[in-house]
Structures are given as C-alpha cells and as structure tokens.
Design a protein around this motif. Structure first.
Motif, mmCIF file in Angstrom:
data_model
loop_
_atom_site.group_PDB
_atom_site.id
_atom_site.type_symbol
_atom_site.label_atom_id
_atom_site.label_comp_id
_atom_site.label_asym_id
_atom_site.label_seq_id
_atom_site.Cartn_x
_atom_site.Cartn_y
_atom_site.Cartn_z
ATOM 1 N N LEU A 271 0.835 -1.204 0.000
ATOM 2 C CA LEU A 271 0.000 0.000 0.000
ATOM 3 C C LEU A 271 0.869 1.253 0.000
ATOM 4 C CD1 LEU A 271 -2.860 1.108 0.066
ATOM 5 C CD2 LEU A 271 -2.825 0.913 2.554
ATOM 6 N N ALA A 272 1.988 1.201 0.744
ATOM 7 C CA ALA A 272 2.921 2.327 0.766
ATOM 8 C C ALA A 272 3.512 2.563 -0.618
ATOM 9 C CB ALA A 272 4.026 2.076 1.787
ATOM 10 N N ALA A 273 3.824 1.474 -1.312
ATOM 11 C CA ALA A 273 4.358 1.592 -2.671
ATOM 12 C C ALA A 273 3.314 2.184 -3.607
ATOM 13 C CB ALA A 273 4.803 0.221 -3.171
ATOM 14 N N LEU A 274 2.049 1.803 -3.405
ATOM 15 C CA LEU A 274 0.959 2.317 -4.226
ATOM 16 C C LEU A 274 0.778 3.825 -4.047
ATOM 17 C CD1 LEU A 274 -1.559 1.734 -6.058
ATOM 18 C CD2 LEU A 274 -2.842 1.402 -3.928
ATOM 19 N N LEU A 275 0.961 4.291 -2.794
ATOM 20 C CA LEU A 275 0.732 5.698 -2.467
ATOM 21 C C LEU A 275 1.984 6.558 -2.595
ATOM 22 C CD1 LEU A 275 -1.580 5.193 0.649
ATOM 23 C CD2 LEU A 275 -2.263 6.026 -1.616
ATOM 24 N N LEU A 276 3.085 5.963 -3.001
ATOM 25 C CA LEU A 276 4.338 6.707 -3.133
ATOM 26 C C LEU A 276 4.156 7.855 -4.134
ATOM 27 C CD1 LEU A 276 7.278 6.644 -2.117
ATOM 28 C CD2 LEU A 276 7.865 5.329 -4.161
ATOM 29 N N GLY A 277 4.588 9.053 -3.715
ATOM 30 C CA GLY A 277 4.431 10.238 -4.549
ATOM 31 C C GLY A 277 3.319 11.144 -4.073
ATOM 32 N N GLU A 278 2.460 10.629 -3.195
ATOM 33 C CA GLU A 278 1.383 11.444 -2.633
ATOM 34 C C GLU A 278 1.869 12.128 -1.355
ATOM 35 O OE1 GLU A 278 -1.223 12.034 -4.246
ATOM 36 O OE2 GLU A 278 -1.104 10.431 -5.747
ATOM 37 N N SER A 279 1.274 13.252 -1.027
ATOM 38 C CA SER A 279 1.634 13.974 0.191
ATOM 39 C C SER A 279 0.976 13.321 1.402
ATOM 40 C CB SER A 279 1.190 15.433 0.097
ATOM 41 O OG SER A 279 -0.233 15.524 0.108
ATOM 42 N N PHE A 280 1.485 13.642 2.592
ATOM 43 C CA PHE A 280 0.862 13.148 3.818
ATOM 44 C C PHE A 280 -0.593 13.619 3.913
ATOM 45 C CE2 PHE A 280 5.065 12.444 6.120
ATOM 46 C CZ PHE A 280 4.870 11.072 6.202
ATOM 47 N N SER A 281 -0.846 14.828 3.448
ATOM 48 C CA SER A 281 -2.197 15.377 3.505
ATOM 49 C C SER A 281 -3.168 14.531 2.686
ATOM 50 C CB SER A 281 -2.198 16.821 2.998
ATOM 51 O OG SER A 281 -3.497 17.364 3.003
ATOM 52 N N THR A 282 -2.757 14.155 1.479
ATOM 53 C CA THR A 282 -3.604 13.325 0.623
ATOM 54 C C THR A 282 -3.814 11.945 1.242
ATOM 55 O OG1 THR A 282 -2.882 14.455 -1.387
ATOM 56 C CG2 THR A 282 -3.783 12.241 -1.648
ATOM 57 N N ILE A 283 -2.735 11.351 1.748
ATOM 58 C CA ILE A 283 -2.830 10.029 2.379
ATOM 59 C C ILE A 283 -3.760 10.080 3.584
ATOM 60 C CG2 ILE A 283 -1.525 8.232 3.584
ATOM 61 C CD1 ILE A 283 0.892 9.058 1.811
ATOM 62 N N GLN A 284 -3.643 11.154 4.360
ATOM 63 C CA GLN A 284 -4.510 11.311 5.529
ATOM 64 C C GLN A 284 -5.980 11.382 5.119
ATOM 65 O OE1 GLN A 284 -4.247 15.070 7.643
ATOM 66 N NE2 GLN A 284 -4.568 14.061 9.599
ATOM 67 N N GLN A 285 -6.273 12.088 4.037
ATOM 68 C CA GLN A 285 -7.643 12.189 3.558
ATOM 69 C C GLN A 285 -8.180 10.834 3.118
ATOM 70 O OE1 GLN A 285 -9.839 14.726 3.653
ATOM 71 N NE2 GLN A 285 -8.278 15.819 4.813
ATOM 72 N N ILE A 286 -7.350 10.036 2.443
ATOM 73 C CA ILE A 286 -7.769 8.694 2.012
ATOM 74 C C ILE A 286 -8.046 7.819 3.232
ATOM 75 C CG2 ILE A 286 -7.010 6.583 0.854
ATOM 76 C CD1 ILE A 286 -5.416 8.356 -1.088
ATOM 77 N N ILE A 287 -7.184 7.909 4.231
ATOM 78 C CA ILE A 287 -7.378 7.117 5.451
ATOM 79 C C ILE A 287 -8.651 7.539 6.173
ATOM 80 C CG2 ILE A 287 -6.453 6.666 7.762
ATOM 81 C CD1 ILE A 287 -3.642 6.819 6.562
ATOM 82 N N LEU A 288 -8.858 8.846 6.295
ATOM 83 C CA LEU A 288 -10.022 9.354 7.011
ATOM 84 C C LEU A 288 -11.325 8.923 6.336
ATOM 85 C CD1 LEU A 288 -11.138 11.111 9.301
ATOM 86 C CD2 LEU A 288 -10.927 13.102 7.804
ATOM 87 N N SER A 289 -11.401 9.094 5.023
ATOM 88 C CA SER A 289 -12.627 8.701 4.312
ATOM 89 C C SER A 289 -12.833 7.193 4.376
ATOM 90 C CB SER A 289 -12.563 9.165 2.853
ATOM 91 O OG SER A 289 -11.480 8.566 2.166
ATOM 92 N N SER A 290 -11.739 6.432 4.352
ATOM 93 C CA SER A 290 -11.842 4.970 4.426
ATOM 94 C C SER A 290 -12.312 4.516 5.802
ATOM 95 C CB SER A 290 -10.491 4.328 4.095
ATOM 96 O OG SER A 290 -10.086 4.638 2.775
ATOM 97 N N ARG A 291 -11.831 5.171 6.835
ATOM 98 C CA ARG A 291 -12.269 4.813 8.195
ATOM 99 C C ARG A 291 -13.762 5.058 8.368
ATOM 100 N NH1 ARG A 291 -8.824 7.783 12.559
ATOM 101 N NH2 ARG A 291 -10.127 6.487 13.905
ATOM 102 N N LYS A 292 -14.239 6.187 7.870
ATOM 103 C CA LYS A 292 -15.671 6.490 7.987
ATOM 104 C C LYS A 292 -16.501 5.499 7.173
ATOM 105 C CE LYS A 292 -15.176 10.891 6.874
ATOM 106 N NZ LYS A 292 -15.503 12.322 6.611
ATOM 107 N N GLU A 293 -16.026 5.204 5.970
ATOM 108 C CA GLU A 293 -16.749 4.271 5.100
ATOM 109 C C GLU A 293 -16.800 2.881 5.716
ATOM 110 O OE1 GLU A 293 -16.292 2.700 0.507
ATOM 111 O OE2 GLU A 293 -15.469 4.657 1.063
ATOM 112 N N ALA A 294 -15.681 2.419 6.255
ATOM 113 C CA ALA A 294 -15.625 1.090 6.864
ATOM 114 C C ALA A 294 -16.536 1.006 8.082
ATOM 115 C CB ALA A 294 -14.188 0.759 7.259
#
Length: 361
Positions: A271-294
């Motif tokens: 997953l880290a390799a997949l997200l390589l090149g993205e900022s921490f801010s973008t990764i945080q947004q993906i995590i946050l939306s995924s947590r709510k969805e889950a």
C-alpha cells in the motif's frame, strides 16, 4: 568601571530603553562575555540574571489580536496550548534540524551567558500537504509557546499601504509576548521586488517585512512556509537561520504512517508503494474517508483503504501496473479469482499473488 566595555554597555542601555526583554537579555549576555576577560567575578554576577524564566516570562498572555480597520476581522489566529493528537512523522534530515533547534532553546541560559541566541527564524519550503504547517504546530507544542498564524486573506488589502500596515500590526502584536509566529503562504508578502508591473506597494511591503525580521526577538520563533521558494525576494532568504525543504514522504515514512491502520506487513508495504508520490495530507484524507466508510458499512478497514487507494491512484494514472489494480477492485466487488483471471486474461496463480500482496490474504 574603567574596565567596562563601552560599546557593549551602550548596547545594554539602548536595548533596555528601546528594545524587548529578550533584546536586553542578549545585550547583557554580550556584555558579560566581554567582562570575563577583565572582571570574571562581575561577569558571573551579571550572568546570574540571564535565565530562561526571565526571558520567557509572559508566554501565553496576549492582548486582543489586531484587526483589519475595514473588515474588523482578526489578522492572526492564536492557539494555546498547542496539542497534537500524535507525534508527526518527518524524514531524518528534517527531524534532525528541528531537534537541533529545540536543543538550542532548551539550553537558552547557556547561550545567553555567552552572548548567543537560539535559532529563531526558520523557512519551510515544499509543495502543499507535505507537513510544513504541521511542523510549525509541533514546534510550538514542544516549546510550550502560543502559535500565532497570520491570516493572509485578512492581511492582504487592495488599498495602497494597507497590507504593510497590517503586517506591521501583526508583528507588533507577536513581539509583545514569547510565541511562535507562522507566516503561511509566505511568498504572498515576500515576493521579489523586481516586478516591472509593480507600482511600489510590493517594494514597500517587502521593506516592512525585512525590518520586522531584523527586529525579531530571541524569545520567540518565526516560521515562514512557502510552496514557491523561487518567488521569494533574495534579501529575505538571508534572514533565516535554517531552510528546510519538505519532500513528499518516502516509502519508509508512508509505511510508518500506515502502521496504525494496517497491521499486515506485506499489505502495508504494498500500500505504501501504491501511495508513493502522494503527500501526507492526501494520504490522511484517504485514510479518514476509508475509516468512515468502513465504520458505516461495517466492513474491514484494510479492504476499504486498499479499494479507495487503488481507485484514487488509477484515476491519476499513478498505478505502475493498472491491471493489478483492476484485479484487486474486482476481487473486492465479489468476483472469484478464476473469474478475474478469465476476464483479464491472466492466470489464476497470478491473480492470487496480486491479491495476497495488496490484502495479505
């Protein structure tokens, strides 16, 4: 008295009459250093008054924030105390520089007694979302100081001279007590003064800023953050003791960031390799939306996180092997591995291998 260094004594008097508490302390420290050569006992007696407690007195006690005359909106936002939910993750070089600055501040007494000051002006450069603002919050938290953030939208004015007056008001407010002042989007007020279309307002604004930087006290920290370091006036660069370039996180840092949410080592690394090149801010947004969805769907967080990450990266063309992303998405939609293999023209073992790497299954 004939042994007193006259220049340093004059500086002490000048700082005491016109300067801040910290400027006075620094002048006294430099006087003590000179006196050590001629009167060690007197130098030691003077040095007793140079303490962090005296210099940092009054932190957190601010008058009301200055406001723009026309809009009546506050020019700065104040947070005190600053409390972050968890320890930020920085690359090794950035963390090392920040730790060095904090070490200087923790030994302020020793520096003052040698007529020295801790690093108090830092410039953070880097694209949006890489941790510049977070680093400023962390520094304020570690120093135990209020964080004042310049409200750029309010400070900037279309009226000639107004922006400079607002910037001056912010600095006058900030230097009244020990604090950390964050100047976000710094390039908006510190642009190069060689623009032929400028009518003089920009030059006046930069001159106001340079004077404020030169007068910045030693008991406060100023942090400027910019996404466009190339736009800054050359004279501005020289005012900063440390310039830190924030980069998008490495594979290792992304893994470290994900460890709280993804326990499976193989899945986390992939997953880290997949997200390589993205900022921490973008990764945080993906995590946050995924947590709510889950949570709302009562689904497994890892699967939701992988699905959202794959979709996001595919939409940007950021997946090195798009067919692998399609395999994972089909699997999460309920297709069997044999069905996926048949549809995509791959072998069953290949599909199983890809799914295992992404989901740890």
């Amino acid at each position: 008295m004939e042994n007193l260094p006259k220049k340093e004594l004059i500086n002490v008097v000048k700082a005491g009459m016109t300067g801040s508490r910290s400027a006075f302390a620094l002048a006294v420290g430099r006087l003590a250093v000179k006196l050590k050569k001629t009167d060690l006992t007197l130098a030691q007696e003077i040095s007793k008054f140079l303490s962090m407690e005296n210099v940092m007195r009054g932190a957190g006690e601010f008058a009301p924030a200055p406001v723009d005359v026309d809009s009546r909106m506050e020019l700065v936002e104040t947070i005190y105390p600053v409390q972050l939910a968890k320890q930020p993750i920085f690359d090794r070089e950035t963390q090392s520089t920040l730790n060095l600055v904090l070490k200087e501040w923790s030994r302020l007494n020793e520096l003052l007694q040698e007529g020295l000051a801790p690093a108090r002006m830092l410039l953070f450069c880097g694209q949006p979302g890489v941790g510049k603002t977070l680093a400023a919050h962390w520094m304020a938290q570690e120093l135990g100081l209020p964080l004042l953030t310049l409200n750029l939208a309010t400070v900037m004015s279309s009226f000639l001279g107004k922006t400079g007056n607002n910037v001056r008001a912010v600095f006058n407010h900030a230097v009244s007590r020990p604090c950390v002042l964050l100047l976000d989007e710094f390039d908006a007020i510190a642009k190069r003064r060689d623009d032929d279309t400028d009518v003089g307002e920009l030059k006046r604004l930069v001159n106001v800023l340079l004077q404020a930087l030169d007068d910045w006290p030693i008991n406060s920290m100023l942090i400027a953050a910019t996404n466009h370091g190339d736009l800054l006036d050359p004279a501005v660069w020289r005012r900063f003791e440390h310039i830190i370039n924030f980069q998008t996180p490495s594979h290792e840092l992304i893994e470290q960031y994900l460890i709280e949410f993804v326990q499976n080592d193989i899945a986390r690394s992939n997953l880290a390799a997949l997200l390589l090149g993205e900022s921490f801010s973008t990764i945080q947004q993906i995590i946050l939306s995924s947590r709510k969805e889950a949570l709302l769907e009562q689904s497994e967080l890892l699967k939701t996180l992988v699905r959202n990450s794959v979709r996001f990266r595919l939409s940007k063309g950021g997946v090195e092997k798009p067919h692998e992303g399609e395999m994972v998405l089909m699997h999460l939609e309920g297709y069997s591995r044999r069905e996926i293999a048949a549809r995509l023209g791959k072998t069953h073992p290949t599909v199983s291998k890809v799914i295992k790497r992404y989901l740890g299954e």
